[in-house]
Scaffold this motif. Sequence first.
Motif, PDB file in Angstrom:
ATOM      1  N   THR A 179     -30.862  38.247  53.555  1.00  0.00           N
ATOM      2  CA  THR A 179     -31.786  37.726  52.551  1.00  0.00           C
ATOM      3  C   THR A 179     -33.013  38.621  52.427  1.00  0.00           C
ATOM      4  N   ALA A 180     -33.598  39.000  53.570  1.00  0.00           N
ATOM      5  CA  ALA A 180     -34.779  39.858  53.550  1.00  0.00           C
ATOM      6  C   ALA A 180     -34.455  41.239  53.008  1.00  0.00           C
ATOM      7  N   THR A 181     -33.246  41.739  53.252  1.00  0.00           N
ATOM      8  CA  THR A 181     -32.849  43.037  52.700  1.00  0.00           C
ATOM      9  C   THR A 181     -32.831  42.992  51.174  1.00  0.00           C
ATOM     10  N   GLY A 182     -32.306  41.917  50.619  1.00  0.00           N
ATOM     11  CA  GLY A 182     -32.330  41.764  49.157  1.00  0.00           C
ATOM     12  C   GLY A 182     -33.745  41.671  48.618  1.00  0.00           C
ATOM     13  N   PHE A 183     -34.598  40.923  49.320  1.00  0.00           N
ATOM     14  CA  PHE A 183     -35.990  40.792  48.880  1.00  0.00           C
ATOM     15  C   PHE A 183     -36.701  42.140  48.926  1.00  0.00           C
ATOM     16  N   ALA A 184     -36.545  42.874  50.017  1.00  0.00           N
ATOM     17  CA  ALA A 184     -37.197  44.177  50.151  1.00  0.00           C
ATOM     18  C   ALA A 184     -36.682  45.158  49.095  1.00  0.00           C
ATOM     19  N   PHE A 185     -35.411  45.049  48.727  1.00  0.00           N
ATOM     20  CA  PHE A 185     -34.846  45.917  47.698  1.00  0.00           C
ATOM     21  C   PHE A 185     -35.599  45.760  46.380  1.00  0.00           C
ATOM     22  N   THR A 186     -35.796  44.519  45.934  1.00  0.00           N
ATOM     23  CA  THR A 186     -36.518  44.283  44.681  1.00  0.00           C
ATOM     24  C   THR A 186     -37.976  44.690  44.803  1.00  0.00           C
ATOM     25  N   GLU A 187     -38.596  44.363  45.928  1.00  0.00           N
ATOM     26  CA  GLU A 187     -40.001  44.713  46.118  1.00  0.00           C
ATOM     27  C   GLU A 187     -40.189  46.228  46.129  1.00  0.00           C
ATOM     28  N   ASN A 188     -39.259  46.947  46.744  1.00  0.00           N
ATOM     29  CA  ASN A 188     -39.367  48.407  46.773  1.00  0.00           C
ATOM     30  C   ASN A 188     -39.222  49.011  45.379  1.00  0.00           C
ATOM     31  N   ILE A 189     -38.376  48.423  44.538  1.00  0.00           N
ATOM     32  CA  ILE A 189     -38.280  48.899  43.157  1.00  0.00           C
ATOM     33  C   ILE A 189     -39.636  48.808  42.477  1.00  0.00           C
ATOM     34  N   LEU A 190     -40.320  47.671  42.679  1.00  0.00           N
ATOM     35  CA  LEU A 190     -41.630  47.473  42.061  1.00  0.00           C
ATOM     36  C   LEU A 190     -42.655  48.486  42.584  1.00  0.00           C
ATOM     37  N   TYR A 191     -42.726  48.646  43.903  1.00  0.00           N
ATOM     38  CA  TYR A 191     -43.724  49.543  44.480  1.00  0.00           C
ATOM     39  C   TYR A 191     -43.444  51.002  44.126  1.00  0.00           C
ATOM     40  N   LEU A 192     -42.202  51.423  44.235  1.00  0.00           N
ATOM     41  CA  LEU A 192     -41.861  52.818  43.943  1.00  0.00           C
ATOM     42  C   LEU A 192     -41.982  53.123  42.456  1.00  0.00           C
ATOM     43  N   GLY A 193     -41.577  52.165  41.623  1.00  0.00           N
ATOM     44  CA  GLY A 193     -41.724  52.371  40.183  1.00  0.00           C
ATOM     45  C   GLY A 193     -43.181  52.456  39.772  1.00  0.00           C
ATOM     46  N   THR A 194     -44.041  51.610  40.357  1.00  0.00           N
ATOM     47  CA  THR A 194     -45.475  51.673  40.068  1.00  0.00           C
ATOM     48  C   THR A 194     -46.071  52.991  40.544  1.00  0.00           C
ATOM     49  N   ASP A 199     -48.167  58.564  39.310  1.00  0.00           N
ATOM     50  CA  ASP A 199     -48.014  60.021  39.341  1.00  0.00           C
ATOM     51  C   ASP A 199     -47.865  60.596  37.935  1.00  0.00           C
ATOM     52  N   GLN A 200     -47.243  59.863  37.044  1.00  0.00           N
ATOM     53  CA  GLN A 200     -47.109  60.335  35.671  1.00  0.00           C
ATOM     54  C   GLN A 200     -48.471  60.445  34.999  1.00  0.00           C
ATOM     55  N   LEU A 201     -49.379  59.534  35.319  1.00  0.00           N
ATOM     56  CA  LEU A 201     -50.718  59.558  34.723  1.00  0.00           C
ATOM     57  C   LEU A 201     -51.586  60.662  35.324  1.00  0.00           C
ATOM     58  N   THR A 202     -51.469  60.881  36.632  1.00  0.00           N
ATOM     59  CA  THR A 202     -52.318  61.868  37.303  1.00  0.00           C
ATOM     60  C   THR A 202     -51.722  63.258  37.317  1.00  0.00           C
ATOM     61  N   GLY A 203     -50.415  63.362  37.070  1.00  0.00           N
ATOM     62  CA  GLY A 203     -49.769  64.657  37.086  1.00  0.00           C
ATOM     63  C   GLY A 203     -49.375  65.143  38.460  1.00  0.00           C
ATOM     64  N   ASP A 204     -49.457  64.289  39.462  1.00  0.00           N
ATOM     65  CA  ASP A 204     -49.068  64.683  40.817  1.00  0.00           C
ATOM     66  C   ASP A 204     -47.549  64.724  40.939  1.00  0.00           C
ATOM     67  N   SER A 205     -47.065  65.557  41.850  1.00  0.00           N
ATOM     68  CA  SER A 205     -45.628  65.647  42.089  1.00  0.00           C
ATOM     69  C   SER A 205     -45.406  66.241  43.467  1.00  0.00           C
ATOM     70  N   GLY A 206     -44.175  66.155  43.932  1.00  0.00           N
ATOM     71  CA  GLY A 206     -43.840  66.726  45.230  1.00  0.00           C
ATOM     72  C   GLY A 206     -44.318  65.870  46.380  1.00  0.00           C
ATOM     73  N   ILE A 207     -44.529  66.514  47.537  1.00  0.00           N
ATOM     74  CA  ILE A 207     -44.889  65.793  48.753  1.00  0.00           C
ATOM     75  C   ILE A 207     -46.248  65.126  48.632  1.00  0.00           C
ATOM     76  N   ALA A 208     -47.150  65.696  47.845  1.00  0.00           N
ATOM     77  CA  ALA A 208     -48.499  65.144  47.712  1.00  0.00           C
ATOM     78  C   ALA A 208     -48.568  63.964  46.751  1.00  0.00           C
ATOM     79  N   VAL A 210     -47.952  60.135  45.035  1.00  0.00           N
ATOM     80  CA  VAL A 210     -47.970  58.755  45.510  1.00  0.00           C
ATOM     81  C   VAL A 210     -46.550  58.240  45.719  1.00  0.00           C
ATOM     82  N   THR A 211     -45.633  58.683  44.905  1.00  0.00           N
ATOM     83  CA  THR A 211     -44.228  58.269  45.051  1.00  0.00           C
ATOM     84  C   THR A 211     -43.667  58.716  46.382  1.00  0.00           C
ATOM     85  N   ALA A 212     -43.945  59.957  46.774  1.00  0.00           N
ATOM     86  CA  ALA A 212     -43.439  60.464  48.054  1.00  0.00           C
ATOM     87  C   ALA A 212     -44.050  59.703  49.219  1.00  0.00           C
TER      88      ALA A 212
END
Length: 478
Positions: A179-194, A199-208, A210-212
């Motif tokens: 159950t928690a694995t399913g919950f974390a899956f959806t929550e991670n989509i939200l956090y990683l997508g945000t 990064d799209q707004l700031t132009g950052d990419s790579g290791i530096a 926010v997505t990484a």
Amino acid sequence: MAISPPYPPHPPQPPQPGGTPEGGVLRHAHWWQHRWVRYGALITLLALSGLVILALVREQTGTEGFLVGLGLAVFPVPLLIAAFRWLDRVEPGPWRNLMFAFAWGACAAALIAIVANSFATRWIATATADPAGADTLGSTVIAPVVEESAKAAAVLLVFLFRRRDFTGIVDGVVIAGITATGFAFTENILYLGTAFGTDQLTGDSGIASVTAATFFVRIIMSPFAHPLFTVLTGIGFGIAALSGDRQRVRRVLLPLTGLLLAMAMHAFWNGSSVLGEWGFFAVYGAFMVPAFAVLTWLVVWTRQRELGTVREELPAYTAAGWLTPAEPYALGSMRARRLARDYARRHLGKPAAREVAQYEAYATSLAFLRHRGRLGRAGADFVVRERELLNELWRRKDIARPALDHAARMTAPPVPVAAPPWPVYGVYGQGYGYGHGHVYPAGPQPYPQAQPQPHPHPQPGYAGYGYSQHDPYRQSPF
């Protein structure tokens, strides 16, 4: 290979005076009492929840951010599910329970959490005129209570409506973890997508970017965080499942205690982000990792105890003629079980391997049923369930027994054999003709037969106590 042992339906009530059950007119079940109606309603609820949460997440992340978050969030899911399935291999639960648990966590629990957390945080921000303080309070107090309660609802539903599949601590851990694995899956989509949108707004990419950083913290460092919290709730329900029917207070307090501990650990983990970068890593290393190690040890130890229960309870059915002397040993070893399935697959094909897997699952259920009966925790249908499981074993014995006997020979330890004190002529080597003893070399050895021989005509209930005399609420001589 997961199977669900078929249990017979509740026995029909004897006719009462008047010629019909309960002395009244024969009544048919209402339409909402049919199984397909309940399944349909549950599937519809989960599907609607999934569509709503999909729309909400996509609204916050955008289409591109949602797709990136989905692709990155899926990485830990197969590993976590495989880990929980490995824990559940002694008595595998049915796949439908695991599918329900994952869907509930990913859809229903996630929807409840995102709506309730947002509403509570906005209300606190409006009431206090302090948006920053509202966010901190929401993440450290509101979110742990709401999210752990939403995830615990799945464990409660399985505990109430799939009670025969929920027999101990491992079952509670597996349902809670999935159950928690399913919950974390959806929550991670939200956090990683945000994070990707940022990064799209700031132009950052790579290791530096926010997505990484988000990927490293949530996917690499702490994929077990949500399962770790909810597993505490599952342990509470698992211990409650081991309690007797008369211990009602304990059966209520233990799940509540597990839920409160899950909320407390979740709050402590979320609160560590307030301590800064080094405070977060300190909490991770000093608290989260040791807690994960302790709970992992506890679950693995419980799994080994289950195998010990199989080895201790099944010899009674050997004496009754239902099992061969080698089977309790083979069924109490995961390596021997695997060898038995492989043997059947090589010699008879995949259908035979499935039959052996079903035989192993039925035998395990039989051992646990007998163990609960000895402890006075079996239900009133103990006799019917025991007979049903024995019949299922008997139907598959011609395929399963040769495979299990082979596995027992392959995994049996060397048997010490004392050498005679006098010379044995015609045998080469002092170790064989003289000396103080000899141990067979490593390799497949005959399984020791110093066990009771099977009864020539197996009788239901002969395993220590007959059906007519058995009282599952009394201690058994075994």
